[in-house]
Design an enzyme around this catalytic site. Sequence first.
Site, PDB file in Angstrom:
ATOM      1  N   ASP A   1      -1.480   4.753  -6.383  1.00 21.49           N
ATOM      2  CA  ASP A   1      -0.060   4.538  -6.078  1.00 21.49           C
ATOM      3  C   ASP A   1       0.807   5.674  -6.618  1.00 21.49           C
ATOM      4  O   ASP A   1       1.881   5.942  -6.105  1.00 21.49           O
ATOM      5  CB  ASP A   1       0.386   3.194  -6.642  1.00 21.49           C
ATOM      6  CG  ASP A   1      -0.327   2.067  -5.904  1.00 21.49           C
ATOM      7  OD1 ASP A   1      -1.460   1.741  -6.293  1.00 21.49           O
ATOM      8  OD2 ASP A   1       0.219   1.578  -4.909  1.00 21.49           O
TER       9      ASP A   1
ATOM     10  N   ARG B   1      10.514  -1.084  -4.815  1.00 23.23           N
ATOM     11  CA  ARG B   1       9.312  -1.138  -5.667  1.00 23.23           C
ATOM     12  C   ARG B   1       9.231   0.155  -6.482  1.00 23.23           C
ATOM     13  O   ARG B   1       9.474   1.244  -5.939  1.00 23.23           O
ATOM     14  CB  ARG B   1       8.039  -1.337  -4.822  1.00 23.23           C
ATOM     15  CG  ARG B   1       7.987  -2.725  -4.180  1.00 23.23           C
ATOM     16  CD  ARG B   1       6.618  -3.033  -3.614  1.00 23.23           C
ATOM     17  NE  ARG B   1       5.651  -3.323  -4.650  1.00 23.23           N
ATOM     18  CZ  ARG B   1       4.342  -3.465  -4.421  1.00 23.23           C
ATOM     19  NH1 ARG B   1       3.873  -3.332  -3.188  1.00 23.23           N
ATOM     20  NH2 ARG B   1       3.516  -3.742  -5.404  1.00 23.23           N
TER      21      ARG B   1
ATOM     22  N   ASN C   1      -2.934   2.826 -10.304  1.00 24.37           N
ATOM     23  CA  ASN C   1      -3.429   2.085  -9.147  1.00 24.37           C
ATOM     24  C   ASN C   1      -3.363   0.599  -9.500  1.00 24.37           C
ATOM     25  O   ASN C   1      -2.967   0.219 -10.611  1.00 24.37           O
ATOM     26  CB  ASN C   1      -4.851   2.525  -8.796  1.00 24.37           C
ATOM     27  CG  ASN C   1      -5.302   1.980  -7.446  1.00 24.37           C
ATOM     28  OD1 ASN C   1      -4.569   2.082  -6.458  1.00 24.37           O
ATOM     29  ND2 ASN C   1      -6.468   1.392  -7.380  1.00 24.37           N
ATOM     30  N   LYS C   2      -3.736  -0.224  -8.565  1.00 21.99           N
ATOM     31  CA  LYS C   2      -3.649  -1.672  -8.762  1.00 21.99           C
ATOM     32  C   LYS C   2      -4.297  -2.106 -10.079  1.00 21.99           C
ATOM     33  O   LYS C   2      -5.354  -1.602 -10.445  1.00 21.99           O
ATOM     34  CB  LYS C   2      -4.315  -2.364  -7.563  1.00 21.99           C
ATOM     35  CG  LYS C   2      -4.254  -3.863  -7.566  1.00 21.99           C
ATOM     36  CD  LYS C   2      -2.850  -4.405  -7.697  1.00 21.99           C
ATOM     37  CE  LYS C   2      -1.908  -3.916  -6.609  1.00 21.99           C
ATOM     38  NZ  LYS C   2      -0.489  -4.275  -6.877  1.00 21.99           N
TER      39      LYS C   2
ATOM     40  N   GLY D   1       0.871  -1.176   0.000  1.00 24.63           N
ATOM     41  CA  GLY D   1       0.000   0.000   0.000  1.00 24.63           C
ATOM     42  C   GLY D   1       0.909   1.227   0.000  1.00 24.63           C
ATOM     43  O   GLY D   1       1.807   1.335   0.846  1.00 24.63           O
TER      44      GLY D   1
HETATM   45  O1  MRU Z   1      -0.500  -4.259  -2.622  1.00 21.87           O
HETATM   46  P1  MRU Z   1       0.254  -3.242  -3.384  1.00 21.87           P
HETATM   47  O2  MRU Z   1       1.264  -2.467  -2.573  1.00 21.87           O
HETATM   48  O3  MRU Z   1       0.842  -3.735  -4.666  1.00 21.87           O
HETATM   49  O4  MRU Z   1      -0.875  -2.286  -3.917  1.00 21.87           O
HETATM   50  C1  MRU Z   1      -0.950  -0.987  -3.672  1.00 21.87           C
HETATM   51  C2  MRU Z   1      -2.270  -0.730  -3.156  1.00 21.87           C
HETATM   52  O5  MRU Z   1      -2.551  -0.960  -1.998  1.00 21.87           O
HETATM   53  C3  MRU Z   1      -3.306  -0.267  -4.049  1.00 21.87           C
HETATM   54  O6  MRU Z   1      -2.927  -0.056  -5.346  1.00 21.87           O
HETATM   55  C4  MRU Z   1      -4.126   0.812  -3.452  1.00 21.87           C
HETATM   56  O7  MRU Z   1      -5.303   0.875  -4.174  1.00 21.87           O
HETATM   57  C5  MRU Z   1      -3.454   2.160  -3.398  1.00 21.87           C
HETATM   58  S1  MRU Z   1      -2.461   2.374  -1.969  1.00 21.87           S
HETATM   59  C6  MRU Z   1      -3.571   2.794  -0.670  1.00 21.87           C
END
Ligand code: MRU
Length: 304
Positions: free
Chosen positions: A207, A57, A217-218, A21
């Site tokens: 992100d 990362r 974002n994810k 996150g």
């Molecule tokens: O699990 P990650 O670190 O690969 O993912 C990042 C996230 O948690 C998400 O993309 C999230 O929506 C944004 S960060 C609160």
Amino acid sequence: MLRLASLDDAAHAIRVMQVRGAPLIGATAAYGVALGLAGDTSDAHLDHVIDTLAATRPTAINLHWALDRMRRVLQNSALATRRDLAWSEARAIATEDKAANAAIGQHGLALLQARQQSGQPINIMTHCNAGRLATVDNGTAISPIYAAHAAGLPVHVWVSETRPRNQGLLTAWELREAGVPHTLIADNAAGLLMMQGKVDLVIVGADRIAANGDTANKVGTYLKALAAKAHGVPFYVAAPLSTIDFACPSGAAIPIEERAAEELGAGDTPVANPAFDVTPAGLIGGIVSERGIARAGELGQWKT
Ligand code: MRU
């Protein structure tokens, strides 16, 4: 509980996603700098510590934001006090993250209150985990949901699994702990639910947000934004200012992390595993930060 006691512990935890996150990665990196200065506070070692953490990362800008801030504060400090200063700056970053996310919750709450109709639950869809487990506390996209629940506003959350790492299960766990009504769905069910009118609003974390509002974002977020556009469902992003990369002009310049093929569990089959995608600013109804809500194309007002 996981105890991080060294630079290597912190770097490993970020790399293998024991902590994950964007905001939590940033805070962990800041503490990683403090841990890394344990035996050596020299300039050369500070560079090594920061470079080690920066390489963990690539996509979440909060990591680099936190490391840049640590470098700025530490680089001209006396070597004898550098380590103490590192601890206090890391604490400040963590404290500010918690406060920023609480403010996001209040701004986002107003957004949800505006959609309230005759006591019916507001159906909110989210993706990945942007709750307490992804931040120091409160969460980003989930913070307004916590605030709504605390204010007695009826909400129901559609939580998408978020393959391949299933961060949606973390969101479901968080919501269950908090007593917030929710339903887990397969990622691919999102479009159907929007088509059926079962989603009032989508809110996700971020992100990295480029200066023009394009948002990484994810992976899977972009498809939700496209479906939301097609069905007239408002689509919002919630993130602290530490997630906005004003030096990055657009989504095309955001590095997308490619993770190991094993995460898809496909044996010898060739695999592509981009961990993030980019949602163009034009698909985003607004960005909620600790400063309020802005249109994705108008983030310049938040530049300090
Ligand atoms: O699990 P990650 O670190 O690969 O993912 C990042 C996230 O948690 C998400 O993309 C999230 O929506 C944004 S960060 C609160």
